[in-house]
Design an enzyme around this catalytic site. Sequence first.
Site, mmCIF file in Angstrom:
data_model
loop_
_atom_site.group_PDB
_atom_site.id
_atom_site.type_symbol
_atom_site.label_atom_id
_atom_site.label_comp_id
_atom_site.label_asym_id
_atom_site.label_seq_id
_atom_site.Cartn_x
_atom_site.Cartn_y
_atom_site.Cartn_z
ATOM 1 N N CYS A 64 51.682 43.278 44.973
ATOM 2 C CA CYS A 64 50.957 44.471 45.185
ATOM 3 C C CYS A 64 51.603 45.122 46.721
ATOM 4 C CB CYS A 64 49.376 44.335 45.563
ATOM 5 S SG CYS A 64 48.618 45.694 46.009
ATOM 6 N N CYS A 68 46.238 44.285 52.378
ATOM 7 C CA CYS A 68 44.673 43.934 52.525
ATOM 8 C C CYS A 68 44.866 42.437 53.082
ATOM 9 C CB CYS A 68 44.158 44.151 51.374
ATOM 10 S SG CYS A 68 44.064 45.689 50.611
ATOM 11 N N CYS A 71 43.808 39.284 50.831
ATOM 12 C CA CYS A 71 43.962 39.147 49.452
ATOM 13 C C CYS A 71 45.811 38.286 49.413
ATOM 14 C CB CYS A 71 44.156 40.634 48.976
ATOM 15 S SG CYS A 71 44.560 40.623 47.160
ATOM 16 N N CYS A 108 35.270 42.346 32.968
ATOM 17 C CA CYS A 108 36.008 43.330 34.089
ATOM 18 C C CYS A 108 37.662 42.738 34.091
ATOM 19 C CB CYS A 108 35.460 42.698 35.384
ATOM 20 S SG CYS A 108 33.455 43.194 35.519
ATOM 21 N N CYS A 139 34.576 47.090 32.553
ATOM 22 C CA CYS A 139 35.012 47.593 33.725
ATOM 23 C C CYS A 139 36.495 47.342 34.148
ATOM 24 C CB CYS A 139 33.949 46.743 34.811
ATOM 25 S SG CYS A 139 34.357 47.090 36.620
ATOM 26 N N CYS A 199 31.222 50.736 40.305
ATOM 27 C CA CYS A 199 30.822 49.312 40.994
ATOM 28 C C CYS A 199 31.416 49.418 42.557
ATOM 29 C CB CYS A 199 31.671 48.216 40.063
ATOM 30 S SG CYS A 199 31.483 46.800 40.856
ATOM 31 N N ARG A 271 25.681 42.019 43.069
ATOM 32 C CA ARG A 271 25.997 40.850 42.400
ATOM 33 C C ARG A 271 26.678 40.014 43.629
ATOM 34 N NH1 ARG A 271 29.993 43.454 39.680
ATOM 35 N NH2 ARG A 271 28.569 43.439 37.887
#
Length: 329
Positions: A64, A68, A71, A108, A139, A199, A271
């Site tokens: 990616c 972040c 991550c 998901c 999702c 979400c 959640r």
Amino acid sequence: MSASQKPSNHVANIRHDWQLAEVETLFALPFNDLIFQAQTAHRAFFDPNEIQVSSLLSIKTGSCSEDCGYCPQSARYDSDLTPEALMPVEAVLQAAQQAQAQGASRFCMGAAWRSPKDRDIERVVEMVKGVKALGMETCVTLGMLTDRQTQALKDGGLDYYNHNLDTSEDYYSEVITTRTYQDRLDTLERVREAGINVCCGGIVGMGESEVDRAKLLLQLANLPKHPESVPINMLVQVEGTPLHGTATLDPLVFVRTVAVARIMMPESRVRLSAGRTAMSDEMQALCFLAGANSIFYGDKLLTTDNPMTSHDRQLFQRLGVRMGGSSYA
């Protein structure tokens, strides 16, 4: 659901005009008073002994371009993660069937993209249709979307789109610089306008202040419509990422965050997401008492560990709670 457990929606007030001082006051309440308020709000809309279960699969891993700080999927960090291309549709559907057999009601699918290409969306739509055909809710989390891509997902039957704000706008640049806070809000607005459920939550324990946690929940609760699902993640520290070595968050601060989220967004599923492997059974039980009523289920959350399904079943049995219930409030 027994007569005593039926929701009485008039008990809790749905608001979109919270002020920061009010949120800070909630965080500062004596713990017992805060939990009482949260449990009262929770019972106004939900069966207090039912936990909705979702399963999460990384359908495209690593490489990616984002930075972040939490991550391991960022191409910028040396986290020993092996990148994997977008999975075949058949393999995704096999994973969904396995998750369903273990009790998950929502599947998901996450892909490590800044923003997908149109051809990627075509493959994902096939996955969504296949999972829907199994009778599960769907999702995806794919990064930023165009209007055309959002509509394609809607037309494919997608139930939920996950796109977390992560933290407060003030602290955001300390964690991410390759995408703005407004970019995230724009994606949420695009998804909402297309008629897809939202979400959206955040991560705590990234070195943010209590004010930052309050501002994150303020942003979520003051959206024109509350997210239907609000994931509260605890930072999972991964070697090679900038946030590795961050001071560990006090577990009771995490529980307080769950409780305040429940009070401010009483209709939403709150959640317990990343970080459950570091939580004791007792801490998770307190989170359920504070109004969490959804978990991610399975031994992996994208690329990080998650409690084994057998352990979750044992914990549910000890607490006298059960899996079930639609994700829709």
